[in-house]
Design an enzyme around this catalytic site. Structure first.
Site, mmCIF file in Angstrom:
data_model
loop_
_atom_site.group_PDB
_atom_site.id
_atom_site.type_symbol
_atom_site.label_atom_id
_atom_site.label_comp_id
_atom_site.label_asym_id
_atom_site.label_seq_id
_atom_site.Cartn_x
_atom_site.Cartn_y
_atom_site.Cartn_z
ATOM 1 N N ASP A 145 -2.365 -3.654 11.620
ATOM 2 C CA ASP A 145 -3.449 -3.349 12.560
ATOM 3 C C ASP A 145 -4.031 -4.646 13.100
ATOM 4 O OD1 ASP A 145 -4.417 -3.915 9.869
ATOM 5 O OD2 ASP A 145 -6.368 -3.828 10.853
ATOM 6 N N ASP A 184 -2.330 -8.357 3.756
ATOM 7 C CA ASP A 184 -3.616 -9.028 3.958
ATOM 8 C C ASP A 184 -3.366 -10.077 5.039
ATOM 9 O OD1 ASP A 184 -4.620 -7.535 1.807
ATOM 10 O OD2 ASP A 184 -3.818 -8.982 0.373
ATOM 11 N N GLU A 214 10.379 -3.923 0.541
ATOM 12 C CA GLU A 214 9.047 -3.730 1.129
ATOM 13 C C GLU A 214 8.101 -4.694 0.426
ATOM 14 O OE1 GLU A 214 5.459 -0.529 2.106
ATOM 15 O OE2 GLU A 214 6.990 0.043 0.653
ATOM 16 N N TYR A 257 -0.948 4.043 3.085
ATOM 17 C CA TYR A 257 -2.342 4.319 2.712
ATOM 18 C C TYR A 257 -3.310 3.508 3.577
ATOM 19 C CZ TYR A 257 -6.566 4.370 -0.099
ATOM 20 O OH TYR A 257 -7.860 4.491 -0.516
ATOM 21 N N GLU A 287 -2.656 2.010 6.412
ATOM 22 C CA GLU A 287 -2.485 2.372 7.824
ATOM 23 C C GLU A 287 -3.363 3.572 8.177
ATOM 24 O OE1 GLU A 287 1.555 3.249 8.844
ATOM 25 O OE2 GLU A 287 1.091 3.373 10.976
#
Ligand SMILES: C[S@@+](CC[C@H](N)C(=O)[O-])C[C@H]1O[C@@H](n2cnc3c(N)ncnc32)[C@H](O)[C@@H]1O
Length: 234
Positions: A159, A125, A51, A200, A202
């Site tokens: 997002d 980011d 990850e 977190y 998200e």
């Protein structure tokens, strides 16, 4: 620096599931565990999943719980965030989880050819102004190719629509196989327990009502990956 942060840093040094290699031992050189994660750390041949930019490690820990027969390594430069996931893994005796505190720019120093089976990039980011710094830029994808198995996949959850579209574009341009793609994950047909793990960051975006995007693709061509023509990587 807050007291809490200092305490976490001190604790992190004692956690035996966290590695914090010195920059001098890793910059432009192979780190001691490169190629040895299966044998010396996990002590099994189970697939290893990364990850990247793991923050508090929700995916590392969440997937680790769901897949005890796979190994997981959360990577981030921020120790106080990583502390949260590392602590939970330790408290639950999760031997299939490790954390690595380093910069992703030097990730090739840590993993050998075919050592990694899957990569999750969770709410990175977006780096819209600095293409080269995007974790799905050609530069990073070429780095991941050096250690990702040929049948391995990269998952990006974000997002940021621009980052999602950029990633889709670079995959298409380079004939990479796109396995799944959604621009509004929680209003799509995908009904997956794995994709429902929420990080977190998200959760903050969901609270703002933003749609979450997802793309899964392979790095399965033999050529060097090129950046999109109209977006020279800087
Ligand atoms: C927006 S946060 C997302 C954290 C977590 N994945 C989440 O969804 O809550 C991005 C994370 O990437 C890490 N990060 C950004 N650039 C990095 C780099 N070059 N090397 C290592 N970590 C990096 C940051 O420290 C931060 O924890």
């Amino acid at each position: 620096m807050g007291q809490n942060k200092l305490e976490r840093f001190a604790e992190l040094n004692e956690f035996d599931n966290v590695f914090q290699p010195a920059f001098d031992d890793t910059f432009r050189k192979d780190w001691v565990l490169k190629g040895k994660w299966h044998k010396e750390i996990f002590k099994n041949d189970n697939p290893i999943v990364l990850e990247l930019g793991c923050g508090k490690g929700e995916y590392t820990v969440g997937l680790g719980k769901r897949y005890p027969d796979k190994n997981f390594i959360g990577i981030d430069i921020k120790g106080n965030r990583m502390w949260v996931g590392a602590k939970e893994a330790l408290e639950n005796d999760m031997n299939n989880i490790r954390f690595l505190r380093t910069r992703i720019e030097i990730i090739e120093s840590f993993f050998a050819e075919n050592e990694i089976s899957e990569i999750w990039i969770t709410f990175p980011d977006p780096q819209l102004k600095r293409g080269k710094k995007r974790l799905t830029s050609a530069r990073f994808l070429n780095a991941y190719k050096t250690f990702l198995r040929k049948d391995g996949v990269v998952h990006l959850k974000t997002d940021n629509r621009e980052l999602h579209d950029f990633t889709n574009e670079i995959a298409k341009l380079n004939n990479l196989s796109v396995v799944a793609k959604e621009t509004d994950l929680y209003n799509s047909d995908i009904d997956s327990d794995i994709l429902a793990i929420k990080t977190y960051y998200e959760q903050q975006y969901l609270n703002q009502g933003l749609p979450i995007t997802y793309i899964q693709f392979g790095l399965n061509n033999n050529e060097l990956i090129n950046p999109p023509f109209d977006k020279e990587e800087k």
